[in-house]
Design a protein around this motif. Sequence first.
Motif, PDB file in Angstrom:
ATOM      1  N   THR A  75      37.665  39.523  45.453  1.00  0.00           N
ATOM      2  CA  THR A  75      37.994  39.142  44.024  1.00  0.00           C
ATOM      3  C   THR A  75      38.976  40.289  43.360  1.00  0.00           C
ATOM      4  OG1 THR A  75      35.841  37.837  43.715  1.00  0.00           O
ATOM      5  CG2 THR A  75      37.541  38.252  41.896  1.00  0.00           C
ATOM      6  N   THR A  76      39.942  39.808  43.007  1.00  0.00           N
ATOM      7  CA  THR A  76      41.045  41.087  42.332  1.00  0.00           C
ATOM      8  C   THR A  76      41.025  40.809  40.565  1.00  0.00           C
ATOM      9  OG1 THR A  76      42.981  39.415  42.341  1.00  0.00           O
ATOM     10  CG2 THR A  76      42.327  40.781  44.423  1.00  0.00           C
ATOM     11  N   ILE A  77      41.540  41.529  40.159  1.00  0.00           N
ATOM     12  CA  ILE A  77      41.725  41.636  38.686  1.00  0.00           C
ATOM     13  C   ILE A  77      42.761  40.303  38.425  1.00  0.00           C
ATOM     14  CG2 ILE A  77      42.735  42.842  36.728  1.00  0.00           C
ATOM     15  CD1 ILE A  77      40.039  43.994  37.678  1.00  0.00           C
ATOM     16  N   ALA A  78      43.620  40.271  39.196  1.00  0.00           N
ATOM     17  CA  ALA A  78      44.560  39.064  39.199  1.00  0.00           C
ATOM     18  C   ALA A  78      43.994  37.735  39.124  1.00  0.00           C
ATOM     19  CB  ALA A  78      45.471  38.932  40.219  1.00  0.00           C
ATOM     20  N   ASP A  79      42.779  37.606  40.026  1.00  0.00           N
ATOM     21  CA  ASP A  79      42.009  36.459  40.092  1.00  0.00           C
ATOM     22  C   ASP A  79      41.202  36.394  38.798  1.00  0.00           C
ATOM     23  OD1 ASP A  79      42.574  36.066  42.790  1.00  0.00           O
ATOM     24  OD2 ASP A  79      40.898  37.446  43.582  1.00  0.00           O
ATOM     25  N   MET A 110      32.209  47.211  32.517  1.00  0.00           N
ATOM     26  CA  MET A 110      33.319  47.684  31.406  1.00  0.00           C
ATOM     27  C   MET A 110      34.469  47.986  32.307  1.00  0.00           C
ATOM     28  SD  MET A 110      30.796  50.160  29.033  1.00  0.00           S
ATOM     29  CE  MET A 110      31.862  50.274  27.768  1.00  0.00           C
ATOM     30  N   ALA A 111      34.511  48.612  33.367  1.00  0.00           N
ATOM     31  CA  ALA A 111      35.569  49.174  33.912  1.00  0.00           C
ATOM     32  C   ALA A 111      36.439  47.848  34.432  1.00  0.00           C
ATOM     33  CB  ALA A 111      35.344  49.948  35.232  1.00  0.00           C
ATOM     34  N   ILE A 112      35.828  46.814  34.784  1.00  0.00           N
ATOM     35  CA  ILE A 112      36.360  45.646  35.174  1.00  0.00           C
ATOM     36  C   ILE A 112      36.939  44.906  33.916  1.00  0.00           C
ATOM     37  CG2 ILE A 112      36.145  43.253  36.219  1.00  0.00           C
ATOM     38  CD1 ILE A 112      34.187  44.515  38.088  1.00  0.00           C
ATOM     39  N   HIS A 113      36.345  44.826  32.964  1.00  0.00           N
ATOM     40  CA  HIS A 113      36.920  44.414  31.454  1.00  0.00           C
ATOM     41  C   HIS A 113      37.988  45.315  31.323  1.00  0.00           C
ATOM     42  CE1 HIS A 113      35.905  42.902  27.273  1.00  0.00           C
ATOM     43  NE2 HIS A 113      36.841  43.278  27.199  1.00  0.00           N
ATOM     44  N   ALA A 114      38.193  46.321  31.210  1.00  0.00           N
ATOM     45  CA  ALA A 114      39.266  47.324  30.958  1.00  0.00           C
ATOM     46  C   ALA A 114      40.546  46.924  31.695  1.00  0.00           C
ATOM     47  CB  ALA A 114      38.917  48.811  30.830  1.00  0.00           C
ATOM     48  N   LEU A 115      40.219  46.880  32.804  1.00  0.00           N
ATOM     49  CA  LEU A 115      41.352  46.570  33.895  1.00  0.00           C
ATOM     50  C   LEU A 115      42.050  45.205  33.518  1.00  0.00           C
ATOM     51  CD1 LEU A 115      39.871  48.016  37.189  1.00  0.00           C
ATOM     52  CD2 LEU A 115      41.724  48.989  36.015  1.00  0.00           C
ATOM     53  N   THR A 116      41.093  44.331  33.473  1.00  0.00           N
ATOM     54  CA  THR A 116      41.466  42.977  33.164  1.00  0.00           C
ATOM     55  C   THR A 116      42.428  42.847  31.785  1.00  0.00           C
ATOM     56  OG1 THR A 116      39.817  41.938  34.336  1.00  0.00           O
ATOM     57  CG2 THR A 116      41.013  40.507  33.046  1.00  0.00           C
ATOM     58  N   MET A 117      41.973  43.514  30.642  1.00  0.00           N
ATOM     59  CA  MET A 117      42.897  43.671  29.610  1.00  0.00           C
ATOM     60  C   MET A 117      44.200  44.452  29.770  1.00  0.00           C
ATOM     61  SD  MET A 117      40.478  44.804  26.516  1.00  0.00           S
ATOM     62  CE  MET A 117      41.858  44.731  25.260  1.00  0.00           C
ATOM     63  N   LEU A 118      44.090  45.374  30.714  1.00  0.00           N
ATOM     64  CA  LEU A 118      45.241  46.101  30.997  1.00  0.00           C
ATOM     65  C   LEU A 118      46.515  45.167  31.662  1.00  0.00           C
ATOM     66  CD1 LEU A 118      44.438  49.609  31.850  1.00  0.00           C
ATOM     67  CD2 LEU A 118      45.392  48.864  29.954  1.00  0.00           C
ATOM     68  N   ALA A 119      45.551  44.303  32.681  1.00  0.00           N
ATOM     69  CA  ALA A 119      46.642  43.320  33.443  1.00  0.00           C
ATOM     70  C   ALA A 119      47.021  42.348  32.218  1.00  0.00           C
ATOM     71  CB  ALA A 119      45.695  42.600  34.414  1.00  0.00           C
ATOM     72  N   ARG A 120      46.004  41.701  31.395  1.00  0.00           N
ATOM     73  CA  ARG A 120      46.674  40.798  30.401  1.00  0.00           C
ATOM     74  C   ARG A 120      47.833  41.119  29.726  1.00  0.00           C
ATOM     75  NH1 ARG A 120      48.785  37.663  27.983  1.00  0.00           N
ATOM     76  NH2 ARG A 120      48.018  36.193  26.540  1.00  0.00           N
ATOM     77  N   ILE A 163      40.555  33.342  33.212  1.00  0.00           N
ATOM     78  CA  ILE A 163      40.597  33.614  31.993  1.00  0.00           C
ATOM     79  C   ILE A 163      41.534  33.045  31.198  1.00  0.00           C
ATOM     80  CG2 ILE A 163      40.887  35.325  30.066  1.00  0.00           C
ATOM     81  CD1 ILE A 163      39.164  37.452  32.033  1.00  0.00           C
ATOM     82  N   LEU A 164      42.608  33.022  31.677  1.00  0.00           N
ATOM     83  CA  LEU A 164      43.886  32.296  31.064  1.00  0.00           C
ATOM     84  C   LEU A 164      43.562  30.783  31.296  1.00  0.00           C
ATOM     85  CD1 LEU A 164      46.938  34.700  32.082  1.00  0.00           C
ATOM     86  CD2 LEU A 164      45.687  34.379  29.872  1.00  0.00           C
ATOM     87  N   THR A 165      43.139  30.370  32.266  1.00  0.00           N
ATOM     88  CA  THR A 165      42.796  28.827  32.579  1.00  0.00           C
ATOM     89  C   THR A 165      41.830  28.415  31.470  1.00  0.00           C
ATOM     90  OG1 THR A 165      43.369  28.957  34.979  1.00  0.00           O
ATOM     91  CG2 THR A 165      42.065  26.998  34.038  1.00  0.00           C
ATOM     92  N   ILE A 166      40.785  29.201  31.518  1.00  0.00           N
ATOM     93  CA  ILE A 166      39.623  28.845  30.455  1.00  0.00           C
ATOM     94  C   ILE A 166      40.218  28.921  29.014  1.00  0.00           C
ATOM     95  CG2 ILE A 166      37.554  29.710  29.315  1.00  0.00           C
ATOM     96  CD1 ILE A 166      36.913  30.709  32.000  1.00  0.00           C
TER      97      ILE A 166
END
Length: 140
Positions: free
Chosen positions: A119-123, A1-11, A128-131
Amino acid sequence: MAIHALTMLARWSDRSLTSAEIAESLASNPVLVRRILGSLRNAGLVFSTEGRGGGWSLARAPREITLHAAYAAVEEGRILSRHAHPPSEACEVGRNICALLETEFREAEQAMEERLGRTTIADLLRQILTIEREYAPANR
């Protein structure tokens, strides 16, 4: 959940996200999301702003936040559980199992930490954006 949230914040780094917005993506409860975000804040990974337009944002660049940092922010203790109480010294398995498993578990935990540290949140966001670019238009 934390990684999901961080990735959303990055997006959506151009604005703050509310815990309700993040919870909706997680199909979860905003209270639980706020608890996780609080742990991420304590680790220096996110910050929050109050008031109109307030919410949560990344405190570091996505390329500076590893999956291990996110994991460590929300999980306490060892990854693999050990014996809850000492086994019997009268048994040959009991006498030896803890020391043997300690070595195995420590090496496994170290391997996981090293892997998540690469692996980073940017990775993740890049993937995700590629997919989304390659596959999502055909499915919509």
